[in-house]
Design a protein around this motif. Sequence first.
Motif, short mmCIF file in Angstrom:
data_model
loop_
_atom_site.label_atom_id
_atom_site.label_comp_id
_atom_site.label_asym_id
_atom_site.label_seq_id
_atom_site.Cartn_x
_atom_site.Cartn_y
_atom_site.Cartn_z
N ARG A 1 0.96 -1.20 -0.03
CA ARG A 1 -0.12 -0.07 0.16
C ARG A 1 1.04 1.24 0.13
O ARG A 1 1.70 1.31 0.89
N GLN A 2 0.62 2.11 -0.89
CA GLN A 2 1.46 3.42 -1.16
C GLN A 2 0.37 4.47 -1.65
O GLN A 2 -0.38 4.29 -2.15
N ILE A 3 1.04 5.51 -1.69
CA ILE A 3 0.51 6.85 -2.47
C ILE A 3 1.17 7.03 -3.72
O ILE A 3 2.22 6.55 -4.07
N ILE A 4 0.39 7.77 -4.53
CA ILE A 4 0.94 8.02 -5.86
C ILE A 4 1.78 9.21 -5.68
O ILE A 4 1.58 10.26 -4.94
N GLU A 5 2.67 9.22 -6.49
CA GLU A 5 3.82 10.43 -6.81
C GLU A 5 3.22 11.46 -7.63
O GLU A 5 2.80 11.12 -8.83
N GLU A 6 2.67 12.73 -7.28
CA GLU A 6 2.29 13.64 -8.03
C GLU A 6 2.67 15.01 -7.41
O GLU A 6 3.23 15.11 -6.20
N LYS A 7 2.55 16.09 -7.94
CA LYS A 7 2.91 17.55 -7.53
C LYS A 7 2.01 17.68 -6.44
O LYS A 7 2.65 18.31 -5.31
N ASN A 8 1.03 17.18 -6.00
CA ASN A 8 0.05 17.63 -4.80
C ASN A 8 0.10 16.33 -4.14
O ASN A 8 -1.11 16.23 -3.27
N TYR A 9 1.03 15.47 -3.93
CA TYR A 9 0.74 14.31 -3.27
C TYR A 9 0.64 14.74 -1.52
O TYR A 9 0.13 13.63 -0.98
N LYS A 10 1.12 15.69 -1.23
CA LYS A 10 1.11 16.11 0.03
C LYS A 10 -0.35 16.17 0.57
O LYS A 10 -0.48 16.49 1.94
N LYS A 11 -1.01 16.43 -0.21
CA LYS A 11 -2.56 16.45 0.11
C LYS A 11 -3.52 15.55 0.03
O LYS A 11 -4.62 15.34 0.41
N THR A 12 -2.73 14.27 -0.48
CA THR A 12 -3.41 12.99 -0.26
C THR A 12 -3.79 12.64 1.28
O THR A 12 -2.80 12.63 2.03
N ILE A 13 -4.89 12.16 1.56
CA ILE A 13 -5.06 11.77 3.04
C ILE A 13 -6.01 10.37 2.94
O ILE A 13 -6.51 9.65 1.98
N LEU A 14 -5.79 9.58 4.00
CA LEU A 14 -6.55 8.53 4.43
C LEU A 14 -7.24 8.48 5.48
O LEU A 14 -6.80 8.93 6.64
N GLY A 15 -8.50 8.50 5.57
CA GLY A 15 -9.39 8.69 6.69
C GLY A 15 -10.14 7.61 7.10
O GLY A 15 -10.97 6.66 6.45
N PHE A 16 -10.26 7.49 8.56
CA PHE A 16 -10.92 6.47 9.14
C PHE A 16 -11.97 6.80 10.23
O PHE A 16 -11.70 7.99 10.94
N HIS A 17 -13.16 6.23 10.45
CA HIS A 17 -13.95 6.40 11.23
C HIS A 17 -14.97 5.39 11.37
O HIS A 17 -15.20 4.54 10.70
N ALA A 18 -15.66 5.21 12.39
CA ALA A 18 -16.83 4.33 12.72
C ALA A 18 -17.90 4.23 11.75
O ALA A 18 -18.13 5.01 11.00
N PRO A 19 -18.35 3.15 11.39
CA PRO A 19 -19.55 2.93 10.39
C PRO A 19 -20.99 3.65 10.96
O PRO A 19 -20.97 3.71 12.46
N HIS A 20 -21.59 4.06 10.17
CA HIS A 20 -22.75 4.79 10.43
C HIS A 20 -23.95 4.54 9.74
O HIS A 20 -23.59 4.19 8.44
N ASN A 21 -25.08 4.66 9.98
CA ASN A 21 -26.22 4.80 8.95
C ASN A 21 -26.05 6.05 7.98
O ASN A 21 -26.12 7.13 8.35
N LYS A 22 -26.24 5.58 6.65
CA LYS A 22 -25.92 6.66 5.63
C LYS A 22 -27.15 7.63 5.74
O LYS A 22 -26.80 8.96 5.33
N GLU A 23 -28.26 7.21 6.30
CA GLU A 23 -29.60 8.15 5.96
C GLU A 23 -29.77 8.99 7.62
O GLU A 23 -29.95 10.06 7.51
N THR A 24 -29.48 8.26 8.51
CA THR A 24 -29.88 9.05 9.74
C THR A 24 -28.56 9.41 10.51
O THR A 24 -28.38 10.10 11.53
N LYS A 25 -27.32 9.17 10.06
CA LYS A 25 -25.94 9.46 10.37
C LYS A 25 -25.61 9.02 11.69
O LYS A 25 -24.78 9.23 12.59
N GLU A 26 -26.41 8.04 12.22
CA GLU A 26 -26.32 7.49 13.40
C GLU A 26 -25.31 6.36 13.41
O GLU A 26 -25.17 5.54 12.62
#
Length: 242
Positions: free
Chosen positions: A105-130
């Motif tokens: 697993r790696q990131i792409i080399e590009e001019k704006n690679y410093k803006k690449t992010i990987l984000g994690f959070h708990a699962p939730h209901n798409k409709e209710t956001k619960e």
Amino acid sequence: MRQILSLVAASLISLIPATGHAMTILRLDTNLILYGPVVREDLAPFRQELSRAPVKHVVLAESRGGDLTAAYGIADLIRKNNINTSVKGYCVSSCAVMFMAGTERQIIEEKNYKKTILGFHAPHNKETKEISVNGVPKLRDYILKTSGGKFPPELMDKAMNIRDASDMLIFYYPEEGKQSVWFCPAGAKPRPKACEKLEGDALSAGVLTTLDRLNVATLDPKPSKTEEGKEPEDPVNSASEK
């Protein structure tokens, strides 16, 4: 529009927003580029691509996530087929779930690679956001397993014990002397300066398997023969979209 991806100077991926609501899948030789939101129906075309021809690499680009069931299904196929993953731009929520399935697993080399992010959070209901409390243990176990047991407990707690569906644990590409892990609560602006600084980095947490950045020129299929005086066909123009 069939073409949403272009190789610029064989060094970066540039994307035009997709018009549909499903994830866009492009094939480039033995590579698949996945772009956009994840929906339940995305699992079938991904499976079809694997059965159609070998896939060695999956690029995940500009995705805010979506359906977690589809993400788990795609991730399972990525793992079973020993496929490598890389990321360009933002890849959060269920997109990060798919990314973590990669053998390498790696990131792409590009001019704006410093803006690449990987984000994690708990699962939730798409409709209710619960927050889906029942879904947290499975996601915890998955992240821990795919990170090789490296994902720190304190970071896992931050990602799973959220109050709002938009809360996010974010990893940037780690560079010496620069903060790269943040917890951003909903509404924190500007990001990441308004977010909480956390210890660690994506490599030590097992999110990335290497700090080497992927040159997309290595994803460009090399033609075996071209007519004299004729430019090789642009591989992107011949990519298939599902």
